[in-house]
Motif scaffolding. Structure first.
Motif, PDB file in Angstrom:
ATOM      1  N   ALA A   1       0.833  -1.199   0.000  1.00  0.00           N
ATOM      2  CA  ALA A   1       0.000   0.000   0.000  1.00  0.00           C
ATOM      3  C   ALA A   1       0.869   1.251   0.000  1.00  0.00           C
ATOM      4  N   ALA A   2       1.978   1.216   0.734  1.00  0.00           N
ATOM      5  CA  ALA A   2       2.869   2.376   0.803  1.00  0.00           C
ATOM      6  C   ALA A   2       3.459   2.701  -0.565  1.00  0.00           C
ATOM      7  N   GLU A   3       3.721   1.680  -1.372  1.00  0.00           N
ATOM      8  CA  GLU A   3       4.314   1.894  -2.684  1.00  0.00           C
ATOM      9  C   GLU A   3       3.342   2.548  -3.662  1.00  0.00           C
ATOM     10  N   LYS A   4       2.046   2.552  -3.343  1.00  0.00           N
ATOM     11  CA  LYS A   4       1.048   3.163  -4.224  1.00  0.00           C
ATOM     12  C   LYS A   4       0.904   4.666  -3.998  1.00  0.00           C
ATOM     13  N   LEU A   5       1.519   5.175  -2.917  1.00  0.00           N
ATOM     14  CA  LEU A   5       1.429   6.612  -2.662  1.00  0.00           C
ATOM     15  C   LEU A   5       2.160   7.396  -3.734  1.00  0.00           C
ATOM     16  N   PRO A   6       1.641   8.553  -4.126  1.00  0.00           N
ATOM     17  CA  PRO A   6       2.352   9.363  -5.116  1.00  0.00           C
ATOM     18  C   PRO A   6       3.676   9.856  -4.568  1.00  0.00           C
ATOM     19  N   THR A   7       4.661   9.941  -5.437  1.00  0.00           N
ATOM     20  CA  THR A   7       5.984  10.415  -5.040  1.00  0.00           C
ATOM     21  C   THR A   7       5.965  11.926  -4.868  1.00  0.00           C
ATOM     22  N   VAL A   8       6.500  12.387  -3.753  1.00  0.00           N
ATOM     23  CA  VAL A   8       6.584  13.815  -3.469  1.00  0.00           C
ATOM     24  C   VAL A   8       8.026  14.136  -3.112  1.00  0.00           C
ATOM     25  N   GLU A   9       8.588  15.125  -3.774  1.00  0.00           N
ATOM     26  CA  GLU A   9       9.981  15.478  -3.528  1.00  0.00           C
ATOM     27  C   GLU A   9      10.116  16.327  -2.273  1.00  0.00           C
ATOM     28  N   GLY A  10      11.236  16.140  -1.586  1.00  0.00           N
ATOM     29  CA  GLY A  10      11.530  16.952  -0.409  1.00  0.00           C
ATOM     30  C   GLY A  10      10.844  16.442   0.844  1.00  0.00           C
ATOM     31  N   THR A  11      11.215  17.031   1.957  1.00  0.00           N
ATOM     32  CA  THR A  11      10.642  16.690   3.257  1.00  0.00           C
ATOM     33  C   THR A  11       9.600  17.739   3.624  1.00  0.00           C
ATOM     34  N   PRO A  12       8.386  17.311   3.959  1.00  0.00           N
ATOM     35  CA  PRO A  12       7.351  18.309   4.258  1.00  0.00           C
ATOM     36  C   PRO A  12       7.656  19.079   5.535  1.00  0.00           C
ATOM     37  N   THR A  13       7.287  20.342   5.534  1.00  0.00           N
ATOM     38  CA  THR A  13       7.347  21.161   6.738  1.00  0.00           C
ATOM     39  C   THR A  13       5.922  21.575   7.077  1.00  0.00           C
ATOM     40  N   PHE A  14       5.700  21.908   8.331  1.00  0.00           N
ATOM     41  CA  PHE A  14       4.352  22.180   8.787  1.00  0.00           C
ATOM     42  C   PHE A  14       4.290  23.510   9.531  1.00  0.00           C
ATOM     43  N   PRO A  15       3.194  24.248   9.362  1.00  0.00           N
ATOM     44  CA  PRO A  15       3.054  25.485  10.138  1.00  0.00           C
ATOM     45  C   PRO A  15       2.901  25.167  11.613  1.00  0.00           C
ATOM     46  N   THR A  16       3.391  26.054  12.453  1.00  0.00           N
ATOM     47  CA  THR A  16       3.217  25.882  13.890  1.00  0.00           C
ATOM     48  C   THR A  16       1.771  26.176  14.265  1.00  0.00           C
ATOM     49  N   GLU A  17       1.416  25.839  15.481  1.00  0.00           N
ATOM     50  CA  GLU A  17       0.065  26.128  15.959  1.00  0.00           C
ATOM     51  C   GLU A  17      -0.221  27.623  15.899  1.00  0.00           C
ATOM     52  N   ALA A  18       0.772  28.429  16.296  1.00  0.00           N
ATOM     53  CA  ALA A  18       0.586  29.886  16.269  1.00  0.00           C
ATOM     54  C   ALA A  18       0.394  30.387  14.839  1.00  0.00           C
ATOM     55  N   GLN A  19       1.164  29.849  13.902  1.00  0.00           N
ATOM     56  CA  GLN A  19       1.035  30.258  12.504  1.00  0.00           C
ATOM     57  C   GLN A  19      -0.337  29.873  11.942  1.00  0.00           C
ATOM     58  N   GLN A  20      -0.814  28.689  12.294  1.00  0.00           N
ATOM     59  CA  GLN A  20      -2.130  28.260  11.818  1.00  0.00           C
ATOM     60  C   GLN A  20      -3.242  29.139  12.394  1.00  0.00           C
ATOM     61  N   GLU A  21      -3.113  29.485  13.652  1.00  0.00           N
ATOM     62  CA  GLU A  21      -4.123  30.344  14.287  1.00  0.00           C
ATOM     63  C   GLU A  21      -4.155  31.718  13.610  1.00  0.00           C
ATOM     64  N   LYS A  22      -2.977  32.259  13.319  1.00  0.00           N
ATOM     65  CA  LYS A  22      -2.904  33.553  12.642  1.00  0.00           C
ATOM     66  C   LYS A  22      -3.535  33.460  11.259  1.00  0.00           C
ATOM     67  N   ALA A  23      -3.234  32.374  10.544  1.00  0.00           N
ATOM     68  CA  ALA A  23      -3.792  32.184   9.211  1.00  0.00           C
ATOM     69  C   ALA A  23      -5.306  32.049   9.263  1.00  0.00           C
ATOM     70  N   ALA A  24      -5.796  31.325  10.254  1.00  0.00           N
ATOM     71  CA  ALA A  24      -7.243  31.134  10.393  1.00  0.00           C
ATOM     72  C   ALA A  24      -7.949  32.459  10.656  1.00  0.00           C
ATOM     73  N   ARG A  25      -7.331  33.303  11.460  1.00  0.00           N
ATOM     74  CA  ARG A  25      -7.934  34.625  11.725  1.00  0.00           C
ATOM     75  C   ARG A  25      -8.011  35.452  10.448  1.00  0.00           C
ATOM     76  N   THR A  26      -6.950  35.383   9.651  1.00  0.00           N
ATOM     77  CA  THR A  26      -6.935  36.130   8.387  1.00  0.00           C
ATOM     78  C   THR A  26      -8.049  35.649   7.459  1.00  0.00           C
ATOM     79  N   VAL A  27      -8.192  34.331   7.334  1.00  0.00           N
ATOM     80  CA  VAL A  27      -9.227  33.774   6.462  1.00  0.00           C
ATOM     81  C   VAL A  27     -10.614  34.110   6.998  1.00  0.00           C
ATOM     82  N   ASP A  28     -10.800  33.994   8.300  1.00  0.00           N
ATOM     83  CA  ASP A  28     -12.109  34.305   8.893  1.00  0.00           C
ATOM     84  C   ASP A  28     -12.514  35.756   8.611  1.00  0.00           C
TER      85      ASP A  28
END
Length: 381
Positions: free
Chosen positions: A345-372
């Motif tokens: 099943a793992a081999e069926k996943l699409p190939t994605v280059e690079g290592t993913p990075t994630f927004p912090t909780e604070a960054q997500q909260e700020k982004a959510a306020r902007t969208v709201d």
């Protein structure tokens, strides 16, 4: 999206055993077992056997906003019911993350509240801050990366994916593969999101990805809002929530959504012989990955079943069912190390280059306020 932390050999062996029998390592009861409603681990509840017995006695689990075609939930619900004889009820299966949090508050003590939630982005931390979630450490809690869980164990991420662009090649002459492509006049009246980004975690992620593709950052989601405002003004963006039904009807021939959903839809359309040729591209100009979080209602009507459900979702069986539905398990790396990962099943996943990075909780909260604040004013309905 691998989990970078690995546990000791003893705990890895525990997880391997869990593939056949959940929680073998949770069967050492503490000196004084606590009621499931306040237990913070299986051991705290008297061991996995005691927790399972209590959950079977309750006989039910209330859930909300879990479509069967979302990240393997059909197979997960069926598997849980078969394994434990516990009936799973799904309220408002097509609801949003915000609907889930609202249900925790609106039905706080009337017996109909969801026992558990599955929410994206900022919604789990927000629910935790409102004192709506119970602390509980699943058996492989230590394997979950630090930035993918609450330090007080009130929520933890379970599975995730990448924002992708789905396209019906039967209705679209040349399918787009980047956010830049979506500006082309040929896509007028064809581009959609999976819901409203002020309510839906997947739609919010689509806006975040568009921001990254247009000069924004984890700290600045505004370019993503502006991008959709431009698409709305040009007529390319349509305010129709994309679903398998709208895709099959030809109403949303291009959909910005999680890769596990778009890939799953393609499989579903092929299986049923639908007149849809659904293709999926992960845009390199706006690569955005995120996990979805699990949480237990602090006032769960079925507290033992709620905790057993979490153990099931984080067991090798549960994580591999996610993988079979193209969702990336949060425990993928540790399972690969201890031999419990479904490699086919793992081999069926699409190939994605690079290592993913994630927004912090604070960054997500700020982004959510902007969208709201800005979505309804800048993106015309």
């Amino acid at each position: 999206m691998p989990a970078p932390r690995l546990r000791t050999a003893a705990v890895a062996a525990c997880l391997a055993l869990a593939a056949g029998l959940l929680g073998a390592c949770g069967d050492r009861p503490p000196a004084a077992p606590r009621p499931p409603a306040v237990a913070t681990s299986a051991a705290d509840a008297g061991g996995m056997a005691a927790l399972t017995a209590a959950a079977r006695k309750e006989g039910a689990l209330n859930t909300i906003a879990l479509p069967r075609d979302w990240a393997g939930y059909g197979a997960l619900i069926d598997g849980f019911e078969k394994k434990y004889g516990i009936d799973v009820t799904v309220e408002n299966p097509d609801g949003t993350s915000q609907d889930e949090v609202d249900a925790l508050k609106e039905h706080r003590r009337d017996g109909s509240a969801p026992d558990v939630i599955d929410v994206g982005g900022t919604f789990a931390p927000a629910a935790a801050r409102q004192n709506l979630l119970a602390p509980y450490e699943v058996v492989p809690y230590d394997d979950i990366p630090e930035d993918q869980k609450d330090p007080r164990a009130r929520w933890y991420n379970n599975y995730g994916g990448y924002v992708s662009i789905g396209c019906d090649a039967r209705r679209v002459k040349t399918c787009p593969s980047t956010f830049a492509d979506l500006r082309k006049p040929e896509y007028k009246g064809q581009v959609s999101l999976n819901g409203d980004p002020t309510q839906s975690g997947s739609a919010f992620a689509g806006v975040y990805a568009a921001a990254l593709a247009n000069g924004g950052s984890f700290d600045d989601i505004r370019p993503g809002v502006d991008f959709f405002a431009d698409l709305s003004e040009s007529g390319n963006f349509i305010p129709v929530e994309s679903t398998p039904a709208t895709i099959e009807q030809g109403r949303t021939p291009i959909s910005i959504d999680w890769d596990f959903l778009n890939l799953g839809y393609a499989e579903e359309f092929r299986r049923k012989g639908a007149d849809v040729d659904w293709r999926t591209a992960i845009p390199f100009d706006g690569s955005f990955a995120q996990y979805y979080a699990q949480g237990i209602n602090k006032n769960a009507p079925h507290p033992a079943a709620a905790r057993l459900w979490q153990e099931y979702l984080f067991s090798p069986e549960g994580q591999n069912l996610r993988l079979a539905a193209y969702a990336r398990p949060v425990l993928m790396e540790s399972m690969e190390e201890n031999g419990t990962l479904d490699r086919a099943a793992a081999e069926k996943l699409p190939t994605v280059e690079g290592t993913p990075t994630f927004p912090t909780e604070a960054q997500q909260e700020k982004a959510a306020r902007t969208v709201d604040r800005s979505w309804a004013r800048t993106v015309s309905p």
